[in-house]
Design an enzyme around this catalytic site. Structure first.
Site, short mmCIF file in Angstrom:
data_model
loop_
_atom_site.label_atom_id
_atom_site.label_comp_id
_atom_site.label_asym_id
_atom_site.label_seq_id
_atom_site.Cartn_x
_atom_site.Cartn_y
_atom_site.Cartn_z
N ASP A 97 -25.89 -38.47 -23.81
CA ASP A 97 -25.20 -39.81 -23.80
C ASP A 97 -25.73 -40.36 -22.55
OD1 ASP A 97 -23.85 -39.18 -25.94
OD2 ASP A 97 -22.03 -39.31 -24.80
N GLU A 119 -28.74 -40.10 -20.89
CA GLU A 119 -30.38 -40.54 -21.44
C GLU A 119 -30.07 -41.73 -22.43
OE1 GLU A 119 -32.81 -36.57 -21.42
OE2 GLU A 119 -31.05 -36.67 -22.72
N ASP A 122 -27.61 -44.22 -22.29
CA ASP A 122 -27.19 -45.17 -21.47
C ASP A 122 -28.57 -45.76 -20.57
OD1 ASP A 122 -24.60 -45.24 -22.44
OD2 ASP A 122 -23.88 -43.79 -20.96
N SER A 159 -16.94 -52.71 -29.50
CA SER A 159 -17.19 -51.67 -28.51
C SER A 159 -16.63 -52.18 -27.11
CB SER A 159 -18.51 -51.61 -28.59
OG SER A 159 -18.93 -50.45 -28.00
N LEU A 160 -17.25 -51.43 -26.02
CA LEU A 160 -16.84 -51.84 -24.81
C LEU A 160 -18.06 -51.89 -24.01
CD1 LEU A 160 -13.63 -49.68 -23.70
CD2 LEU A 160 -13.81 -52.10 -24.24
N GLU A 182 -7.09 -46.06 -18.47
CA GLU A 182 -6.78 -44.83 -19.58
C GLU A 182 -7.95 -43.91 -19.38
OE1 GLU A 182 -6.27 -46.90 -23.35
OE2 GLU A 182 -4.72 -48.13 -22.62
N LYS A 232 -11.00 -42.00 -21.40
CA LYS A 232 -11.92 -42.65 -22.34
C LYS A 232 -12.02 -41.23 -23.23
CE LYS A 232 -16.09 -45.20 -23.69
NZ LYS A 232 -16.70 -44.05 -24.50
N ASP A 241 -13.60 -38.88 -26.06
CA ASP A 241 -14.75 -38.78 -26.67
C ASP A 241 -14.49 -38.15 -28.20
OD1 ASP A 241 -17.56 -39.27 -26.97
OD2 ASP A 241 -18.03 -37.39 -26.16
N ARG A 288 -14.66 -46.73 -37.94
CA ARG A 288 -15.25 -47.87 -37.29
C ARG A 288 -16.37 -48.60 -38.16
NH1 ARG A 288 -17.24 -48.94 -31.45
NH2 ARG A 288 -18.88 -47.64 -31.99
N TYR A 342 -4.86 -46.38 -28.87
CA TYR A 342 -5.17 -46.94 -27.55
C TYR A 342 -4.89 -48.54 -27.77
CZ TYR A 342 -9.94 -46.78 -29.39
OH TYR A 342 -10.98 -46.87 -30.12
N LYS A 381 -18.45 -45.14 -17.19
CA LYS A 381 -19.04 -43.69 -17.75
C LYS A 381 -19.11 -42.66 -16.72
CE LYS A 381 -20.09 -44.47 -22.26
NZ LYS A 381 -21.35 -44.48 -22.53
N CYS A 390 -49.05 -12.67 -26.01
CA CYS A 390 -47.72 -12.62 -26.49
C CYS A 390 -47.11 -11.13 -25.57
CB CYS A 390 -47.61 -12.26 -27.93
SG CYS A 390 -46.13 -11.50 -28.52
N CYS A 416 -46.45 -8.32 -28.45
CA CYS A 416 -47.57 -7.65 -29.11
C CYS A 416 -48.90 -7.69 -28.31
CB CYS A 416 -47.70 -8.04 -30.51
SG CYS A 416 -48.40 -9.61 -30.57
N CYS A 464 -47.53 -17.36 -30.98
CA CYS A 464 -48.38 -15.88 -31.07
C CYS A 464 -48.67 -15.86 -32.54
CB CYS A 464 -47.22 -14.83 -31.06
SG CYS A 464 -47.75 -13.26 -31.36
N CYS A 470 -47.04 -9.32 -35.29
CA CYS A 470 -46.18 -9.11 -34.07
C CYS A 470 -44.80 -8.57 -34.25
CB CYS A 470 -46.13 -10.39 -33.42
SG CYS A 470 -44.90 -10.46 -32.04
S1 IVH Z 1 -10.22 -49.56 -25.93
C1 IVH Z 1 -12.44 -53.30 -28.05
N1 IVH Z 1 -9.52 -47.39 -25.00
O1 IVH Z 1 -14.82 -45.99 -26.56
C2 IVH Z 1 -12.47 -51.95 -27.92
N2 IVH Z 1 -11.46 -47.28 -26.32
O2 IVH Z 1 -17.05 -47.49 -25.94
C3 IVH Z 1 -11.31 -51.34 -27.63
N3 IVH Z 1 -12.46 -44.99 -26.60
O3 IVH Z 1 -15.06 -47.77 -29.47
C4 IVH Z 1 -11.57 -49.91 -27.11
N4 IVH Z 1 -10.95 -44.05 -25.50
O4 IVH Z 1 -14.01 -45.68 -29.85
C5 IVH Z 1 -10.46 -47.95 -25.73
N5 IVH Z 1 -8.62 -45.54 -24.04
C6 IVH Z 1 -9.35 -46.28 -24.85
C7 IVH Z 1 -10.51 -45.37 -25.39
C8 IVH Z 1 -11.45 -45.88 -26.06
C9 IVH Z 1 -11.92 -43.87 -26.04
C10 IVH Z 1 -13.61 -45.40 -27.36
C11 IVH Z 1 -13.46 -46.10 -28.67
C12 IVH Z 1 -14.53 -47.38 -28.26
C13 IVH Z 1 -15.32 -46.86 -27.49
C14 IVH Z 1 -16.11 -48.03 -26.61
#
Ligand code: IVH
Length: 664
Positions: A31, A33, A35, A80-81, A109, A111, A113, A132, A218, A306, A400, A403, A418, A423
């Protein structure tokens, strides 16, 4: 390289990594790399907006939708975020917001995975669970969501709600799953996220139940009977309704307090029962969300912080060179054991010579290690400043280690091999592979027995396995080998002769040919003879076979030793064909390469799917390798090119005729 070319390169790289991550649940890079590449692309596109295109991965939420599941369009896209990587990024986020909305407060909160999913309740009853997908359209995975013990099928009030959250596997479940996969000889999941994604892709809910998925919710989605509550109140209300809402959320008035909270999470990340890869910071006042607004990809009222991959320092005690089944030589660093991301690490692969040189690694060096994708140990770099006087340079062997025959390397490849077919290390590995679960699956024939039979010179080649019955007396003389266990072993060997062709193909251990490719090869070729006679072109035209694999297959079968091996196995009574008829055999399509052009009366994706379902493949450009061009209305240059190259061109009516003609 100029900027434009680098942007194109980054786009292509990120797209292929996204595909591996989202569609194949099998990440190619960590992740961190990913990013770095993504941030580089964002930075270049910001500086050079003229090179920004709509198809850039920065403009899309990753992932596509599998055709095996019902598609469900999200009423509101699942976004996404955007990411923050340090405290300054968080301060910038705060400043941007506070300029216009000085009164906002934040919720912090962890995050989790896993993978995002949306659940809809109508009048308090669970209706549907959706992944999603690409953010707009997801896959209906209600059957798997229902197996999650913490998900209620009925809420304590008859509300209409869409709740969103992260489906995950706890670290404990992940470990248990991988342990049992290891015993069964199956590929291990790289991390809990992949395991959870793989599980959500199961059509069989029983399997998901056994794996033990979990979810943390969430947020609310488009259907929302709880308008007017702040985010923190919403989470509380969700819990009161019986939903597994985020329970680690905290409210903060200032960004400094948020930053402190993020650091606490990072320090304690391994205490959580699930993997967390960061923290999410959201504005608490939901009433302000629409005013704060959205970009094409993400809300402006939230950001993901992150974590850095955990790096740990340790000493290199030794470097050894392993000889694999194919003769590939892999340097391995033996490390002073340390705990990384919650587990003990004492070895790390050094991949190949180039990697070893690039790291300039010496024995007794201090090195920084991390877990790639938080699971596989990897050396990040050596710390030359800390190099002790007794450090020993590591020379890549020229011969080797087992062998002693000279090692070879192809000009453009990174690995040394080898190439001595006799071998000992390779022969043993080959035998082990041949009898293993995913190959011929000869039960009670394990690693130790291979070693013993090899040293006793009873089994040194694959055919020897099938001649073992002539050594029954010698076997019974082995320590711990009663007549019964010898009989069981011999019976298991005998039984394996009837295994379908795919097991034998995989068992031969041809380079690049994995289990799935073996299945495809068996399905398309039907017999070992057909496979042995196949040309590179025939093979390349098949699903899942690229040029490299096609060449290794042809090379393998052109070796006289390998031809003798197959003949010997045949005469020993091994089966050389597969189960029944090819279940989806379609003469006009199977193994053929199609190009679609012009306007068709059905969406192109539908035509492509019909071709793929019948064993054909669809590519985008016409070349000598194209078998058929399907030309719709107003077909242009591709049709002309096909004609120029002498490639068959058909119209839609003919195509439909072929579809009808093909049989199951
Ligand atoms: S809020 C509008 N809260 O992280 C998006 N996301 O990189 C609202 N994720 O797609 C997402 N923990 O799959 C939110 N406490 C949390 C989360 C969370 C994990 C994931 C989620 C999202 C991704 C964004």
């Amino acid at each position: 390289m100029d900027v434009k070319a680098r942007i194109e390169e980054l786009k292509a790289l990120i797209k292929s990594y996204n595909e591996a991550y989202y569609d194949q649940d099998s990440p190619l890079i960590s992740d961190v790399e990913w990013d770095a590449l993504y941030q580089e692309l964002v930075a270049l596109e910001t500086e050079y907006p003229e090179y920004m295109t709509d198809d850039s991965p920065t403009q899309k939420v990753g992932g596509t939708v599998s055709s095996a599941f019902q598609k469900v369009t999200h009423r509101h896209p699942m976004l996404s975020l955007s990411n923050a990587f340090n405290a300054d990024d968080l301060r910038a986020f705060d400043e941007r917001l506070k300029k216009e909305f000085p009164d906002v407060t934040y919720v912090l909160e962890p995050k989790v995975d896993g993978l995002a999913a949306s659940l809809r309740y109508d009048a308090g009853i669970l209706q549907v669970g959706v992944t999603r997908g690409d953010g707009t359209v997801g896959e209906d995975v209600t059957h798997n969501i229902r197996t999650i013990k913490t998900v209620p099928s009925r809420l304590s009030e008859p509300l209409y709600l869409e709740v969103r959250g992260e489906v995950y596997l706890s670290k404990k479940r992940f470990q248990a799953i991988n342990e049992s996969r290891e015993k069964a000889g199956k590929n291990l999941f790289k991390n809990p996220r992949n395991a959870a994604a793989g599980t959500m892709r199961q059509l069989d809910a029983e399997l998901s139940r056994q794996r033990g998925l979990d979810i943390v919710l969430y947020s609310l989605g488009s259907v929302d009977d709880l308008k007017g509550l702040t985010h923190a109140e919403t989470l509380e209300k969700m819990q009161a309704l019986g939903l597994p809402a985020q329970s680690h959320a905290t409210v903060h008035k200032t960004i400094d307090s948020v930053i402190q909270g993020v650091q606490d999470f990072e320090e304690n990340r391994h205490q959580f029962p699930f993997e967390i890869d960061g923290a999410v910071i959201k504005v608490n006042e939901r009433s302000m969300y629409d005013d704060i607004g959205y970009t094409a990809k993400s809300p402006k009222w939230a950001i993901a912080y992150k974590f850095k991959a955990e790096e740990v320092e340790t000493e290199v005690l030794d470097v050894t060179f392993q000889v694999g089944r194919t003769g590939q030589i892999t340097p391995v660093a033996h490390l002073a054991p340390v705990s990384v991301a919650g587990t003990m690490v004492s070895k790390a692969t050094l991949h190949n010579e180039e990697y070893l040189q690039e790291k300039d690694l010496h024995i007794h060096d201090q090195v920084l290690i991390k877990k790639a994708g938080d699971i596989i140990p990897e050396v990040i770099r050596t710390l030359p400043d800390k190099r002790p006087v007794n450090a020993i340079t590591v020379a890549f062997p020229t011969h080797c280690p087992v062998c002693e025959s000279p090692l070879k390397k192809e000009p453009h490849e990174a690995d040394w091999f080898c190439v001595n077919a006799m071998c000992e290390a390779q022969l043993k590995e080959k035998l082990e592979h041949f009898v293993s679960r995913n190959a011929m699956n000869i039960e009670t024939f394990g690693e130790k027995l291979v070693e013993k039979l090899y040293t006793e010179k009873l089994v040194q080649t694959i055919p020897d396995i099938y001649r073992l019955h002539t050594h029954k007396d010698a076997l019974m003389g082995f320590e711990g080998f009663a007549e019964k266990s010898v009989d069981t072993l011999l019976a298991n060997i005998e039984l394996s002769k009837a295994n379908p062709l795919e097991d034998l193909i995989f068992g031969l251990g041809i380079r690049h040919v994995g289990k799935t490719s073996s299945k495809n090869l068996a399905r398309h070729m039907q017999t070992m003879d057909a496979l042995m006679q196949a040309t590179e072109d025939t093979l390349i035209a098949l699903d899942d076979v690229g040029e490299v694999m096609a060449k290794t297959i042809v090379d393998f079968f052109s070796e006289p030793d390998n031809q003798v091996l197959i003949q010997t196995l045949k005469s020993l009574g091994l089966r050389m064909d597969t189960d029944g008829v090819q279940s989806t055999y379609h003469a006009k399509f199977s193994g053929k390469s199609f190009v679609l052009t012009g306007t068709l009366s059905v969406p192109r994706s539908q035509a492509a799917q019909a071709i793929e379902e019948r064993g054909g493949k669809v590519t985008s450009s016409v070349s000598k390798k194209t078998d058929v061009v399907l030309a719709g209305e107003e077909a242009g240059s591709k049709q002309q090119k096909a004609i120029d190259l002498g490639v068959q061109v058909i119209d839609e009516a003919t195509f439909n005729g072929w579809l009808g003609e093909s049989h199951e």
